[in-house]
Each structure stands twice: as structure tokens, then as C-alpha cells.
Design a protein around this motif. Structure first.
Motif, PDB file in Angstrom:
ATOM      1  N   SER A   1      94.420 -26.851  61.048  1.00 38.65           N
ATOM      2  CA  SER A   1      92.656 -26.544  60.828  1.00 38.65           C
ATOM      3  C   SER A   1      92.658 -24.857  61.630  1.00 38.65           C
ATOM      4  O   SER A   1      92.973 -23.597  61.242  1.00 38.65           O
ATOM      5  CB  SER A   1      91.271 -27.329  60.975  1.00 38.65           C
ATOM      6  OG  SER A   1      91.332 -27.888  60.518  1.00 38.65           O
ATOM      7  N   LYS A   2      93.061 -24.878  62.231  1.00 38.41           N
ATOM      8  CA  LYS A   2      93.436 -23.178  63.306  1.00 38.41           C
ATOM      9  C   LYS A   2      94.666 -22.102  63.408  1.00 38.41           C
ATOM     10  O   LYS A   2      94.738 -21.531  62.420  1.00 38.41           O
ATOM     11  CB  LYS A   2      94.306 -23.737  64.960  1.00 38.41           C
ATOM     12  CG  LYS A   2      92.846 -24.307  65.637  1.00 38.41           C
ATOM     13  CD  LYS A   2      92.884 -24.673  66.994  1.00 38.41           C
ATOM     14  CE  LYS A   2      91.957 -25.132  67.822  1.00 38.41           C
ATOM     15  NZ  LYS A   2      92.765 -25.915  69.342  1.00 38.41           N
ATOM     16  N   LYS A   3      95.778 -23.278  61.845  1.00 42.26           N
ATOM     17  CA  LYS A   3      96.682 -22.337  61.479  1.00 42.26           C
ATOM     18  C   LYS A   3      96.366 -21.928  60.229  1.00 42.26           C
ATOM     19  O   LYS A   3      96.623 -21.149  59.942  1.00 42.26           O
ATOM     20  CB  LYS A   3      97.945 -23.255  61.689  1.00 42.26           C
ATOM     21  CG  LYS A   3      98.308 -23.286  62.915  1.00 42.26           C
ATOM     22  CD  LYS A   3      99.869 -23.855  63.045  1.00 42.26           C
ATOM     23  CE  LYS A   3     100.665 -24.692  64.159  1.00 42.26           C
ATOM     24  NZ  LYS A   3     101.566 -25.791  64.236  1.00 42.26           N
TER      25      LYS A   3
ATOM     26  N   GLN B   1      85.385 -25.131  62.671  1.00 39.22           N
ATOM     27  CA  GLN B   1      85.463 -24.159  60.409  1.00 39.22           C
ATOM     28  C   GLN B   1      84.315 -22.782  60.954  1.00 39.22           C
ATOM     29  O   GLN B   1      85.037 -22.166  60.565  1.00 39.22           O
ATOM     30  CB  GLN B   1      85.372 -25.641  60.042  1.00 39.22           C
ATOM     31  CG  GLN B   1      85.388 -24.790  58.025  1.00 39.22           C
ATOM     32  CD  GLN B   1      86.017 -23.903  58.560  1.00 39.22           C
ATOM     33  OE1 GLN B   1      87.606 -24.430  58.673  1.00 39.22           O
ATOM     34  NE2 GLN B   1      86.107 -22.778  57.669  1.00 39.22           N
TER      35      GLN B   1
ATOM     36  N   GLU C   1      84.738 -15.612  61.337  1.00 37.70           N
ATOM     37  CA  GLU C   1      85.517 -14.832  61.791  1.00 37.70           C
ATOM     38  C   GLU C   1      86.261 -14.092  60.847  1.00 37.70           C
ATOM     39  O   GLU C   1      86.281 -12.970  60.653  1.00 37.70           O
ATOM     40  CB  GLU C   1      86.597 -15.550  62.724  1.00 37.70           C
ATOM     41  CG  GLU C   1      85.780 -16.144  64.132  1.00 37.70           C
ATOM     42  CD  GLU C   1      87.078 -16.740  65.121  1.00 37.70           C
ATOM     43  OE1 GLU C   1      86.958 -16.574  66.175  1.00 37.70           O
ATOM     44  OE2 GLU C   1      88.515 -16.494  64.672  1.00 37.70           O
ATOM     45  N   ILE C   2      86.097 -15.229  60.174  1.00 36.87           N
ATOM     46  CA  ILE C   2      86.895 -14.214  58.487  1.00 36.87           C
ATOM     47  C   ILE C   2      86.147 -13.558  58.534  1.00 36.87           C
ATOM     48  O   ILE C   2      86.209 -12.343  57.217  1.00 36.87           O
ATOM     49  CB  ILE C   2      87.232 -15.580  58.031  1.00 36.87           C
ATOM     50  CG1 ILE C   2      88.635 -16.459  58.371  1.00 36.87           C
ATOM     51  CG2 ILE C   2      87.133 -15.118  56.670  1.00 36.87           C
ATOM     52  CD1 ILE C   2      88.932 -17.686  57.189  1.00 36.87           C
TER      53      ILE C   2
ATOM     54  N   ARG D   1      93.413 -21.128  58.581  1.00 33.69           N
ATOM     55  CA  ARG D   1      91.836 -20.555  58.096  1.00 33.69           C
ATOM     56  C   ARG D   1      91.543 -20.109  57.412  1.00 33.69           C
ATOM     57  O   ARG D   1      91.699 -19.011  56.514  1.00 33.69           O
ATOM     58  CB  ARG D   1      92.658 -19.241  58.702  1.00 33.69           C
ATOM     59  CG  ARG D   1      93.366 -19.356  60.304  1.00 33.69           C
ATOM     60  CD  ARG D   1      93.261 -17.888  61.382  1.00 33.69           C
ATOM     61  NE  ARG D   1      92.071 -17.174  61.101  1.00 33.69           N
ATOM     62  CZ  ARG D   1      90.353 -16.763  61.345  1.00 33.69           C
ATOM     63  NH1 ARG D   1      90.917 -17.562  62.924  1.00 33.69           N
ATOM     64  NH2 ARG D   1      90.340 -16.119  62.179  1.00 33.69           N
TER      65      ARG D   1
ATOM     66  N   ILE E   1      85.689 -20.629  62.518  1.00 34.93           N
ATOM     67  CA  ILE E   1      86.871 -19.469  61.893  1.00 34.93           C
ATOM     68  C   ILE E   1      85.785 -19.121  60.782  1.00 34.93           C
ATOM     69  O   ILE E   1      86.111 -17.964  60.741  1.00 34.93           O
ATOM     70  CB  ILE E   1      87.429 -20.663  60.947  1.00 34.93           C
ATOM     71  CG1 ILE E   1      88.566 -21.339  62.384  1.00 34.93           C
ATOM     72  CG2 ILE E   1      88.526 -19.901  60.821  1.00 34.93           C
ATOM     73  CD1 ILE E   1      89.165 -21.894  61.916  1.00 34.93           C
ATOM     74  N   SER E   2      84.878 -19.486  59.705  1.00 35.99           N
ATOM     75  CA  SER E   2      84.681 -19.324  59.307  1.00 35.99           C
ATOM     76  C   SER E   2      83.658 -17.516  59.466  1.00 35.99           C
ATOM     77  O   SER E   2      83.571 -17.144  58.954  1.00 35.99           O
ATOM     78  CB  SER E   2      83.276 -20.100  57.857  1.00 35.99           C
ATOM     79  OG  SER E   2      83.779 -20.824  57.204  1.00 35.99           O
TER      80      SER E   2
END
Length: 460
Positions: A342-344, A386, A392-393, A346, A389-390
Motif C-alpha cells: 500500500s505504501k509503495k 490509506q 497526501e495525493i 499509493r 495517503i489519500s
């Protein structure tokens, strides 16, 4: 003797009854199910029913069901049970249950034995026979069960009552040949079968001519579209043909299986100006051992290589995914592999689910079923990751401009409405400023789950 026109026969019976005849289709599950539900509504309209938004005062209620997870089945049983009193008070009321749930013999038998007020039960292959089933029930007042073979909602030229005025689902295939060990879809929808491309293109042209702004091509695995046709055609080729239709609209598709996602497809996304720069690519797990036992037929490394290729070919593409936590035998090391993937990877967003045992699947017989408390902890950890990450995106898009499609169905809290951008970003704007259709939007702020936007231009 000529075949009886059951639609006409039902309409004639309804015309003898005073008042409006309301029908409600309660659909659960995936977009394929919702597309099937729109065809059921189309048939009901032709029979003389008015399509209602709720089951209140409805004369005919259909539960169009999903079998993917146990919770969905429990909701169906509960909601069907609620209508028992209304059915007993109205001798003309019809309750039907259809779709993936009842294609399973043990579920159909449960409705037969424990829900005697359910009048009609029909499976995924019997949808085209709905008018006949309704006519026979209305004339003989007997319960009817039909979960046999047929064309189902893959039959051509069925009427469609589209629920959204701007977005249209367009099924291109039916069934699945992958047989993932956790999944009941091949058992309830049957083997993979593709529609003829000329029929798909003809329907797409009708959709565009009717003013729809978004077409979503649907299949359990769109990447394998066309393999069984007499003249094979790849999904990438079909995508280019739909893209060539004149008009102001955009194209989405789902779902893609990683094992069949090709450079040809990614290049089609790049080249086709109407195809959204977005792909839903379910990974399910980051552990190669779990993926093997799921029968997914790829590795975590292959999946990451695929993402790398996608982002090289379409630099602004966004990717979403599905993840199952708590698959039988999933160790802490397996789960950590999913976290690392998941970290990779993204992803813009993931749809994470706790494994649900499905009768008839290989996984249901596997040992080492994971305790619910362990699955719940893992689910929560993935959700928190998640969310970060969401956010950050979404932050990376602040200050940019994109095109967003708005309609009345995307409520985003008091005073706001949301839409999806060309890159599948969720964008909200003040309701009073939002058009029905496309708009250029300046992205002001990340809300974590979405972006706050300001409309700078409405597109005609």
C-alpha cells in the motif's frame, strides 16, 4: 401459435385496476447489479408500472440482490421481512427477489421455506422472463421460482430506465472465468460471455445522442473482453471505437484484473481523449502466498511493475484498488506485506473489506479462518494508512485546475455537491454554484477524502 406478448398482457391486467401502479427496485452491490436493476425498471415501465424511489405504497417491490458478502445478504433478508405486513394488507402487492443471492440453491430454498410471502424468485439468468413471471403470478396467484439458464440481462434490446440523467452504465460482458477462491461470482453469474462490439457501439451512440455525459463500460473483468467472440477484439480496441463516437462525453470502465492489464490498454487510455485517466485495479493482498491461495495469478512485484508502467505511459493516471483482509491463513507477515505494498502503490483510494466466507467457494473450506477481532484490527490499520495517503495525493492537486462532472445525486453535506474529475478526484463545490454537467474547477484545498473547489467556467 405465436408467442404470447407478456408485457402487453400484464399492462392489460393493470389497466383494469384503478389508480397508479408503483414499482420499486431495491438494488444491492456492484455497478453491474445497478445496471441490471435499470433493465428491470425498463421492463416494469413497459408493463405499465411507474418507477418509484422508495417502497412506500409500492404495488410491486423487487429486491435485486448481491452475494459477494454476508452483510449484504443479511440486509436483504431483513428488508424483505419488513414488507411482510404490507403484503398481507394488500392482495395485489407483489414481492420479488432476484439476482446473485438467489442463484445460490441454499438461498433460494431459504426464501421458499421461510418467506412464504415472497411471490417471485428469479436468478441472474432469468431477468428477461420477468414479464412472463409477473403475468403467471397475477393470473394463477401462485409462487414462482426461476433460477434456470437463459440470457439474463445480457440479452440485447432490453428497455432501460436510467436512474441518473447524466451517467450511463453500459455492460459489455457478463460472468467471469477467473475463479478466485474467495469469490462466488462465477457460480452465480456464470462463465464469461462478451457482447458483440457492434451492439455495444450502437448502444453507446444511443446514450450519447440522449445527452448523457459519462459512459461506464462494465464487466467483471473488462480486460478479457472479446476473447470468446467469433472475431476476437481486445478491450483496448473496443475502447478506441467508443472513443471515436462524436460527442461531448467521457468514458470510464471497471473492473480491470491485473493479470490481463496490458500495455495496449494503457496506451489506449493515453491516446483516447475521452477516456478518464483513472483505472480501478484490484490487488486484494500484498502477500504472494495469499495471492497464490486466492488464485489471482500475479505477484506483488508484478503488480508494482504494472503500476510503474501505467504511470510512465499515462503520467497523471490515478489508481484505486480493492483489498481483502483476514483471508484464511493470512499471517501477520502476510498482512505486513499488504501494508508495505500500500505504501509503495499509493492508491488514490482503496475499497477494503474483511473476508466474508461464501458457500461453494474453495476458500470457505480452507483452514485457519481468521478471528473477527484480528481482521477488524488489520482493517482499521489499513484504513488509517490509506486515509493518510489519500490526503497526501489530494494535497498534490491543490492549486491546479481540472474538469469535473456534477449531477444532483452527489450530496456532499449541507450546502455542497460533489463530482468526479477526469482523474477520478472527488471535488466538492457550493451547491448553488454547481451546474448539471461539466465544469472547470480550481482546486483550493484538500479535505482528506475530497478537494474543495471553485468553479471558474461552466462547459456547455
Amino acid at each position: 401459435m405465436p408467442e404470447k406478448d407478456y408485457i402487453k398482457e400484464v399492462r392489460a391486467l393493470l389497466e383494469k385496476r384503478p389508480g397508479e401502479h408503483r414499482a420499486f427496485v431495491h438494488t444491492y452491490g456492484c455497478q453491474q447489479n445497478f445496471s441490471d436493476g435499470e433493465k428491470l425498471e425498463g421492463l416494469l415501465e413497459q408493463m405499465g408500472y411507474t418507477i418509484a424511489d422508495t417502497d412506500e405504497n409500492a404495488e410491486f417491490v423487487i429486491f435485486n440482490t448481491c452475494a459477494i458478502r454476508e452483510n449484504a445478504e443479511k440486509r436483504v433478508f431483513g428488508n424483505v421481512g419488513i414488507l411482510k405486513k404490507a403484503h398481507s394488507e394488500n392482495p395485489d402487492m407483489i414481492i420479488a427477489v432476484c439476482g446473485c443471492m438467489v442463484q445460490q440453491e441454499h438461498i433460494a430454498e431459504k426464501f421458499r421455506q421461510s418467506y412464504p410471502f415472497v411471490d417471485i424468485v428469479f436468478g441472474t439468468h432469468a431477468a428477461t422472463r420477468l414479464p412472463e413471471l409477473v403475468y403467471k403470478h397475477m393470473t394463477v396467484k401462485k409462487r414462482l421460482f426461476d433460477i434456470g439458464e437463459g440470457e439474463g440481462c445480457m440479452a440485447e434490446h432490453l428497455p432501460v430506465h436510467r436512474d441518473n440523467p447524466l451517467k450511463a452504465n453500459l455492460p459489455i460482458m457478463h460472468g467471469c472465468d477467473n475463479f478466485c477462491t474467495y469469490c462466488v461470482v462465477p457460480l452465480v453469474r456464470g462463465r464469461e460471455k462478451s457482447r458483440l462490439p457492434e451492439n455495444i457501439i450502437a448502444e453507446a451512440k444511443e446514450i450519447v445522442a440522449a445527452g448523457y455525459k459519462e459512459i461506464t463500460l462494465l464487466g467483471q473483468n473488462v480486460n478479457s473482453y472479446g476473447k470468446g467472440l467469433e472475431t476476437p477484439i481486445s478491450f483496448a480496441q473496443l475502447l478506441r471505437e467508443v472513443n471515436a463516437i462524436p460527442g461531448d462525453f467521457r468514458i470510464k470502465f471497471m473492473t480491470s484484473h491485473p493479470k490481463d492489464c496490458t500495455r495496449e490498454l494503457l496506451e489506449a487510455i493515453r491516446d483516447c481523449e475521452k477516456v478518464c485517466h483513472y483505472i480501478h485495479l484490484p490487488v486484494q493482498s500484498g502477500s504472494d502466498d495469499v495471492l497464490r491461495r486466492m488464485n489471482r495469478r500475479y505477484t506483488a512485484e508484478h503488480y508494482l511493475d504494472l503500476l510503474k508502467m501505467a504511470r510512465e505511459i499515462v503520467p497523471d493516471i490515478t489508481v484505486t484498488s480493492d483489498i481483502i483482509v483476514g483471508f484464511p491463513g493470512e499471517t501477520e507477515e502476510d498482512f505486513k506485506a499488504t501494508v508495505e505494498l500500500s505504501k509503495k502503490a499509493r492508491w488514490l483510494m482503496t475499497y477494503s473489506f474483511i473476508y466474508s466466507k461464501r458457500e461453494g467457494t474453495k476458500a470457505a473450506l480452507m483452514e485457519d479462518q481468521i478471528p473477527p477481532e484480528v481482521s477488524s484490527r488489520r482493517f482499521q490499520e489499513l484504513l488509517e494508512l490509506q486515509t493518510k495517503i489519500s490526503h497526501e495525493i489530494n494535497e498534490s492537486y491543490v492549486g491546479k485546475t481540472t474538469t469535473v462532472l456534477f449531477d444532483d445525486e452527489c450530496d456532499a453535506g449541507e450546502g455542497y455537491i460533489s463530482g468526479r474529475s477526469f482523474e477520478n478526484l472527488v471535488v466538492r463545490v457550493p451547491r448553488e454554484s454547481a451546474p448539471k454537467g461539466f465544469a472547470k474547477v480550481y482546486l483550493k484545498e484538500s479535505l482528506g477524502w475530497a478537494l474543495d473547489g471553485e468553479i471558474i467556467k461552466t462547459e456547455e
